[in-house]
Design an enzyme around this catalytic site. Structure first.
Site, PDB file in Angstrom:
ATOM      1  N   ILE B 142       0.866  -1.192   0.000  1.00  0.00           N
ATOM      2  CA  ILE B 142       0.000   0.000   0.000  1.00  0.00           C
ATOM      3  C   ILE B 142       0.899   1.239   0.000  1.00  0.00           C
ATOM      4  O   ILE B 142       1.702   1.408   0.906  1.00  0.00           O
ATOM      5  CB  ILE B 142      -0.888   0.031   1.263  1.00  0.00           C
ATOM      6  CG1 ILE B 142      -1.598  -1.313   1.446  1.00  0.00           C
ATOM      7  CG2 ILE B 142      -1.859   1.186   1.205  1.00  0.00           C
ATOM      8  CD1 ILE B 142      -2.092  -1.529   2.876  1.00  0.00           C
ATOM      9  N   GLY B 193      -0.103 -18.850   9.459  1.00  0.00           N
ATOM     10  CA  GLY B 193       1.025 -18.099   8.919  1.00  0.00           C
ATOM     11  C   GLY B 193       0.926 -16.601   9.111  1.00  0.00           C
ATOM     12  O   GLY B 193       1.691 -15.841   8.528  1.00  0.00           O
ATOM     13  N   GLU B 196       4.474 -15.294  13.663  1.00  0.00           N
ATOM     14  CA  GLU B 196       5.704 -16.086  13.666  1.00  0.00           C
ATOM     15  C   GLU B 196       5.766 -16.976  14.907  1.00  0.00           C
ATOM     16  O   GLU B 196       5.006 -16.799  15.855  1.00  0.00           O
ATOM     17  CB  GLU B 196       6.904 -15.136  13.624  1.00  0.00           C
ATOM     18  CG  GLU B 196       6.911 -14.340  12.323  1.00  0.00           C
ATOM     19  CD  GLU B 196       8.114 -13.428  12.222  1.00  0.00           C
ATOM     20  OE1 GLU B 196       9.243 -13.914  12.408  1.00  0.00           O
ATOM     21  OE2 GLU B 196       7.927 -12.234  11.950  1.00  0.00           O
ATOM     22  N   ASP B 207       6.739  -3.956  16.507  1.00  0.00           N
ATOM     23  CA  ASP B 207       6.667  -3.809  15.053  1.00  0.00           C
ATOM     24  C   ASP B 207       5.818  -2.603  14.669  1.00  0.00           C
ATOM     25  O   ASP B 207       6.201  -1.800  13.801  1.00  0.00           O
ATOM     26  CB  ASP B 207       6.081  -5.093  14.441  1.00  0.00           C
ATOM     27  CG  ASP B 207       5.904  -4.989  12.943  1.00  0.00           C
ATOM     28  OD1 ASP B 207       6.926  -4.988  12.229  1.00  0.00           O
ATOM     29  OD2 ASP B 207       4.753  -4.896  12.477  1.00  0.00           O
ATOM     30  N   LYS B 211       6.892   1.083  12.680  1.00  0.00           N
ATOM     31  CA  LYS B 211       6.192   1.653  11.523  1.00  0.00           C
ATOM     32  C   LYS B 211       5.650   3.042  11.843  1.00  0.00           C
ATOM     33  O   LYS B 211       5.691   3.945  11.004  1.00  0.00           O
ATOM     34  CB  LYS B 211       5.073   0.699  11.098  1.00  0.00           C
ATOM     35  CG  LYS B 211       5.619  -0.617  10.541  1.00  0.00           C
ATOM     36  CD  LYS B 211       4.532  -1.678  10.427  1.00  0.00           C
ATOM     37  CE  LYS B 211       5.053  -2.986   9.838  1.00  0.00           C
ATOM     38  NZ  LYS B 211       4.072  -4.091   9.993  1.00  0.00           N
ATOM     39  N   GLY B 309       2.955 -10.152   3.926  1.00  0.00           N
ATOM     40  CA  GLY B 309       2.793 -11.278   3.010  1.00  0.00           C
ATOM     41  C   GLY B 309       3.795 -11.207   1.873  1.00  0.00           C
ATOM     42  O   GLY B 309       4.299 -10.142   1.541  1.00  0.00           O
TER      43      GLY B 309
END
Lengths: 441, 441
Positions: B142, B193, B196, B207, B211, B309
């Site tokens: 994106i 998936g 992790e 995380d 960002k 992904g």
């Protein structure tokens, strides 16, 4: 070291033009940081030079920069960027072309001129090594143009679904959520400034088609002819269908711009379309707009925000000005381009060849034979029925009953032929409503 | 005329690296059109050179391009762009810096290294006149990075609300919609998936904080210290609160990254936050992510899609590669930059200084005095109560009752002091849940 100054000329001092001047006056620090210098509005051309412009602006404003002579911008060698904000096909297109031929970079918010003269304008940019930027032409300040052209450039774009026109989305939202008739919703939109006095371009879907053409041209790197875009507006939409579909089918009506790539062909259309109430696009309400883009790598990507208005549109214009000015100051503005077009044409599907689902409303006389005749005609044209409702509420007369049918995916041509035949059935009244339904949306 | 060839070296052949190679192999026409030439993957460095790599790729693949020696990329003068995809703080940061010092352009998806070494990496880019692009570091494919840095550059950014981590959003969605416990939702995410084996960075909010720092640094053109970002994860979230708030308060819980500019200070925090179920961000479910950005000119703008992904992340990486390659072929890659940083520091508000609304859950013994003591403590700290629920369902023991309080806007410091005092009340059990509520969201 004295500051670098990029000089701009603004054509048009309407809503967006005023917004551009307001923003430029408010972000001196950002201009310095982003461009490494200053931006000077050297000339503004408007037909209305006699207006008391000073009163429009909350700051000191040298009225000598206002002119009604376009040559004061187009022939001024000191002007680096021409900002075209008059809108419409012409003379805007001529001004854009002349500016590029005069080796000036161009920033515009004009979707009409871009859509109609896409190839000619982009060629003029390429041949003259001058940039053309047009972020505000689609979704105003939402950076979908750059996002599609650069941020998603690694993708083969599969589909674009756009709610690209604020006026029609406002009207359809008022009809859905507050049960306004089309006419009352339009009047309210005009009152609130979301629709113009003559709303034809918006209501008839032409504005959305302009924007769809720009998005599709970027997505598929092709030059597309505006007359190849199928366009249908919302002025015949009846509140009955909006209410019925929401309550019984979980569907919400939007004026949807659709681009779909299928092998070597492209489907391009703007029309009222029912989508699932659970899809994110169904939550795009009132004057808000969105582009939902499906790339083979990025997957679903949505850009959402205000698609029009003084400051939202000016946001896109000024961001473009900053980017072009930065390139000018870095000495590279004549060494790059924004849009890359593939010379080969793309085949645009005729509307009769598309396949989608359909919502069909008929008024039938309460006759036992009517329903079996209707379904028999549909079967003849291979139209498979997904749901069937005989509505209790008598919408028109004592003797007719609304029947609502939704179909599985069918060919538009088959549906048209079936409707034509159904119209001739003696139990069926003349007016038949057909609205597309987007599968998976 | 022979084609121009831009040579790239890829560091890391994990999920994203494989995606990059797949996409590059699939878009020869787009590469030609967008860059004016070809892109050659000259070297791939991975620790696992002995893996049967050929079997990973659906096309012919020259295994001699694989190496485990980083110098095969960093010291190869023919390589124009280094694509760093190993992630983590180090050695990734060293590789990025060395690549830039070696006059190579860099494309990376590494939010950790960028967030921790933002200033150092951007300075190395500036000093060496080499580009660094990092679209995939936030929201994968994106295009929010370019959108914020360029498309919205004319705006003073007022607020950023981000759902920036797919793992935690997947878990919270499963808890909300399917009543999973945190632990069960985490296990499912791992199975699918979306999480992790060691999910610490995601679950603990780190995380998302990486960002947020990148977005805020671009929005405010400042260098920000990672330790100044307040971070709280979701591992203590109880299904009870998610259910209760949805059913009784119309609130939905998200791990929300928040940046707010207030005069000369910036509020920067990642934590579980309740938002209105009617806000568009509340509809961002499962592994989908979004950034909701409010600019003074553009207004509300949302970017939505898959935040992680193989192909979504590779989409952002390859789009960056195409853009840098185009600049290289136009001979201008060393004459421009991407990020402009203001040298002055910005004051980051301490979490105790922020003001917001709060959801507070206490377990009280069923005592007449309890409630008046609690409200009295809150009054002492100027915390105004918006709603008060004494819940019938007995969550812990036969003798305790959950009491849920929501507050009007209050100072975090006051709430902490009040909670401390309330904990000491004899009717109140020890565990008190405090979750922020975002006003107007």
């Amino acid at each position: 070291m004295s500051d670098k100054v990029v000089k701009i000329g603004i054509i048009g001092l309407g809503t967006v033009g005023k917004g551009v001047i307001k923003i430029l006056n408010n972000i001196e620090d950002i201009i310095k940081l982003k461009t490494g210098g200053k931006i000077e509005v050297k000339k503004i051309v408007t037909r209305n030079i006699s207006k008391p412009w000073q009163s429009f602006f909350p700051f000191k404003f040298d009225s000598s920069i206002i002119s009604n002579n376009i040559d004061d911008i187009l022939l001024d060698d000191e002007i680096d960027i021409v900002v075209e904000l008059i809108g419409g096909y012409n003379p805007a297109k001529d001004y854009i072309i002349k500016a590029l031929e005069g080796k000036k970079h161009v920033v515009t918010a004009n979707k009409a001129a871009l859509a109609k003269y896409w190839n000619e304008i982009n060629n003029a940019s390429r041949v003259n090594n001058c940039l053309i930027y047009f972020e505000a032409s689609v979704l105003a300040g939402i950076p979908v143009i750059q996002g599609l052209n650069e941020g998603l450039s690694s993708n083969k774009i599969e589909k674009i679904y756009g709610i690209l026109n604020g006026t029609t989305n406002y009207i359809l939202t008022k009809m859905l959520l507050e049960k306004y008739s089309f006419q009352d919703a339009l009047s309210l939109a005009q009152e609130k400034g979301f629709a113009e006095a003559d709303p034809t371009f918006d209501i008839d879907g032409i504005d959305a088609a302009h924007k769809l053409l720009i998005l599709a041209s970027l997505a598929y790197q092709k030059s597309i002819d505006l007359k190849d875009v199928y366009i249908e507006g919302i002025k015949d939409i009846d509140l009955f269908d909006i209410k019925f579909a929401k309550e019984n089918l979980g569907l919400v009506l939007k004026l949807l711009a659709v681009a779909k790539k299928k092998e070597d062909s492209l489907e391009l259309r703007v029309s009222p379309v029912f989508i699932s109430e659970n899809h994110l696009l169904a939550s795009v309400n009132n004057e808000y707009n969105a582009a939902f883009i499906i790339g083979d790598a990025a997957g679903d990507v949505m850009f959402y925000g205000k698609g029009a208005g003084e400051l939202p549109a000016a946001s896109g214009v000024v961001s473009d000005i900053l980017y072009v000015a930065k390139n000018i100051n870095n000495g590279i503005a004549n060494k790059t381009n924004f849009v890359s077009l593939n010379e080969t044409k793309i085949n645009i599907l005729n509307i009769n060849e598309i396949e989608t689902r359909y919502y069909i409303r008929l008024e039938v006389l309460d006759s036992v034979g009517a329903l079996s005749s209707i379904t028999s005609v549909m079967g003849k044209y291979n139209i498979s029925i997904a749901s069937f409702y005989q509505h209790n509420y008598n919408s028109n007369s004592k003797e007719s009953i609304p029947v609502i049918i939704t179909t599985h995916i069918s060919k538009e041509k088959d549906v048209k032929n079936a409707i034509k035949e159904i119209k001739d059935l003696k139990f069926v009244l003349n007016k038949i409503i057909v609205i597309r339904i987007e599968e998976n949306l």
